[in-house]
Scaffold this motif. Sequence first.
Motif, PDB file in Angstrom:
ATOM      1  N   ASN A  96       0.855  -1.202   0.000  1.00 25.78           N
ATOM      2  CA  ASN A  96       0.000   0.000   0.000  1.00 25.78           C
ATOM      3  C   ASN A  96       0.881   1.238   0.000  1.00 25.78           C
ATOM      4  N   ALA A  97       0.449   2.253  -0.718  1.00 27.07           N
ATOM      5  CA  ALA A  97       1.171   3.528  -0.730  1.00 27.07           C
ATOM      6  C   ALA A  97       0.174   4.663  -0.820  1.00 27.07           C
ATOM      7  N   ASN A  98       0.498   5.768  -0.179  1.00 27.95           N
ATOM      8  CA  ASN A  98      -0.339   6.957  -0.306  1.00 27.95           C
ATOM      9  C   ASN A  98       0.546   8.170  -0.508  1.00 27.95           C
ATOM     10  N   GLY A  99      -0.027   9.172  -1.133  1.00 32.04           N
ATOM     11  CA  GLY A  99       0.737  10.378  -1.420  1.00 32.04           C
ATOM     12  C   GLY A  99      -0.058  11.292  -2.319  1.00 32.04           C
ATOM     13  N   LYS A 100       0.637  11.950  -3.257  1.00 32.72           N
ATOM     14  CA  LYS A 100      -0.023  12.884  -4.158  1.00 32.72           C
ATOM     15  C   LYS A 100       0.277  12.528  -5.604  1.00 32.72           C
ATOM     16  N   THR A 101      -0.724  12.660  -6.438  1.00 29.17           N
ATOM     17  CA  THR A 101      -0.610  12.403  -7.854  1.00 29.17           C
ATOM     18  C   THR A 101      -1.200  13.586  -8.596  1.00 29.17           C
ATOM     19  N   TRP A 102      -0.994  13.620  -9.904  1.00 31.31           N
ATOM     20  CA  TRP A 102      -1.621  14.696 -10.657  1.00 31.31           C
ATOM     21  C   TRP A 102      -2.523  14.108 -11.726  1.00 31.31           C
ATOM     22  N   TYR A 103      -3.633  14.793 -11.926  1.00 29.44           N
ATOM     23  CA  TYR A 103      -4.629  14.364 -12.918  1.00 29.44           C
ATOM     24  C   TYR A 103      -5.320  15.609 -13.437  1.00 29.44           C
ATOM     25  N   SER A 104      -5.350  15.758 -14.765  1.00 28.23           N
ATOM     26  CA  SER A 104      -5.973  16.937 -15.394  1.00 28.23           C
ATOM     27  C   SER A 104      -5.398  18.219 -14.809  1.00 28.23           C
ATOM     28  N   ALA A 105      -4.086  18.270 -14.711  1.00 33.40           N
ATOM     29  CA  ALA A 105      -3.356  19.450 -14.251  1.00 33.40           C
ATOM     30  C   ALA A 105      -3.641  19.796 -12.797  1.00 33.40           C
ATOM     31  N   GLN A 106      -4.199  18.867 -12.062  1.00 35.65           N
ATOM     32  CA  GLN A 106      -4.445  19.106 -10.644  1.00 35.65           C
ATOM     33  C   GLN A 106      -3.734  18.059  -9.804  1.00 35.65           C
ATOM     34  N   ILE A 107      -3.266  18.492  -8.664  1.00 34.41           N
ATOM     35  CA  ILE A 107      -2.625  17.561  -7.735  1.00 34.41           C
ATOM     36  C   ILE A 107      -3.667  17.078  -6.748  1.00 34.41           C
ATOM     37  N   THR A 108      -3.773  15.760  -6.652  1.00 37.35           N
ATOM     38  CA  THR A 108      -4.749  15.175  -5.735  1.00 37.35           C
ATOM     39  C   THR A 108      -4.081  14.060  -4.933  1.00 37.35           C
ATOM     40  N   ASN A 109      -4.770  13.600  -3.918  1.00 39.26           N
ATOM     41  CA  ASN A 109      -4.256  12.521  -3.094  1.00 39.26           C
ATOM     42  C   ASN A 109      -4.505  11.169  -3.752  1.00 39.26           C
ATOM     43  N   PHE A 110      -3.657  10.205  -3.473  1.00 37.17           N
ATOM     44  CA  PHE A 110      -3.903   8.839  -3.896  1.00 37.17           C
ATOM     45  C   PHE A 110      -3.644   7.889  -2.741  1.00 37.17           C
ATOM     46  N   ASP A 111      -4.288   6.742  -2.812  1.00 42.33           N
ATOM     47  CA  ASP A 111      -4.086   5.651  -1.858  1.00 42.33           C
ATOM     48  C   ASP A 111      -4.252   4.375  -2.684  1.00 42.33           C
ATOM     49  N   SER A 112      -3.158   3.725  -2.999  1.00 35.53           N
ATOM     50  CA  SER A 112      -3.181   2.607  -3.947  1.00 35.53           C
ATOM     51  C   SER A 112      -2.755   1.305  -3.288  1.00 35.53           C
ATOM     52  N   TRP A 113      -3.266   0.214  -3.868  1.00 37.89           N
ATOM     53  CA  TRP A 113      -2.940  -1.130  -3.409  1.00 37.89           C
ATOM     54  C   TRP A 113      -2.371  -1.941  -4.564  1.00 37.89           C
ATOM     55  N   GLY A 114      -1.464  -2.848  -4.231  1.00 36.02           N
ATOM     56  CA  GLY A 114      -0.986  -3.803  -5.209  1.00 36.02           C
ATOM     57  C   GLY A 114      -1.943  -4.975  -5.322  1.00 36.02           C
ATOM     58  N   GLN A 115      -1.620  -5.895  -6.233  1.00 41.88           N
ATOM     59  CA  GLN A 115      -2.506  -7.021  -6.493  1.00 41.88           C
ATOM     60  C   GLN A 115      -2.301  -8.159  -5.498  1.00 41.88           C
ATOM     61  N   GLY A 116      -1.224  -8.112  -4.736  1.00 44.20           N
ATOM     62  CA  GLY A 116      -0.950  -9.133  -3.736  1.00 44.20           C
ATOM     63  C   GLY A 116       0.009 -10.187  -4.242  1.00 44.20           C
ATOM     64  N   THR A 117       0.795 -10.734  -3.326  1.00 41.65           N
ATOM     65  CA  THR A 117       1.706 -11.828  -3.646  1.00 41.65           C
ATOM     66  C   THR A 117       1.605 -12.882  -2.533  1.00 41.65           C
ATOM     67  N   GLN A 118       1.525 -14.138  -2.938  1.00 41.70           N
ATOM     68  CA  GLN A 118       1.315 -15.220  -1.983  1.00 41.70           C
ATOM     69  C   GLN A 118       2.628 -15.604  -1.309  1.00 41.70           C
ATOM     70  N   VAL A 119       2.583 -15.700   0.008  1.00 41.54           N
ATOM     71  CA  VAL A 119       3.708 -16.227   0.785  1.00 41.54           C
ATOM     72  C   VAL A 119       3.197 -17.456   1.537  1.00 41.54           C
ATOM     73  N   THR A 120       3.834 -18.591   1.317  1.00 40.53           N
ATOM     74  CA  THR A 120       3.443 -19.829   1.975  1.00 40.53           C
ATOM     75  C   THR A 120       4.639 -20.384   2.729  1.00 40.53           C
ATOM     76  N   VAL A 121       4.453 -20.602   4.022  1.00 36.79           N
ATOM     77  CA  VAL A 121       5.519 -21.141   4.862  1.00 36.79           C
ATOM     78  C   VAL A 121       5.099 -22.542   5.293  1.00 36.79           C
ATOM     79  N   SER A 122       5.781 -23.524   4.763  1.00 39.27           N
ATOM     80  CA  SER A 122       5.385 -24.910   5.007  1.00 39.27           C
ATOM     81  C   SER A 122       6.556 -25.841   4.756  1.00 39.27           C
ATOM     82  N   SER A 123       6.587 -26.923   5.516  1.00 43.64           N
ATOM     83  CA  SER A 123       7.614 -27.942   5.292  1.00 43.64           C
ATOM     84  C   SER A 123       7.092 -29.030   4.355  1.00 43.64           C
TER      85      SER A 123
END
Length: 123
Positions: A96-123
């Motif tokens: 997850n990341a948040n900050g500022k982005t620009w769209y149509s010459a305006q600066i706005t806030n963003f809060d974005s998520w990735g698609q996820g990555t699987q972590v499996t811990v098993s013997s």
Amino acid sequence: QVQLVESGGGLVQPGGSLRLSCAASGNIFSINAMAWYRQAPGKQRELVAGITIGGSTNYAGSVKDRFTISRDNAKNTVYLQMNRLKPEDTAVYYCNANGKTWYSAQITNFDSWGQGTQVTVSS
């Protein structure tokens, strides 16, 4: 828009290590905080670790002293080094990341998520 792409998940034995990466791209004006969350089957998504632009970090109690979050501001990338992994660390890990982005010459806030990555811990 700002996109996040995670990598580095996989299958590892208990006690092993993995390093996750998450790269942000798109119309990035600035990134404030970046973080890793995880969601195990049947459980709610939880915060694993977070890091501010200044480098301040915070961790969930269950991963403190085992996981380390870091970031490369020049590359807009956040990392999660996971050591001494346990079966209970098995989950889909999301960036997850948040900050500022620009769209149509305006600066706005963003809060974005990735698609996820699987972590499996098993013997």
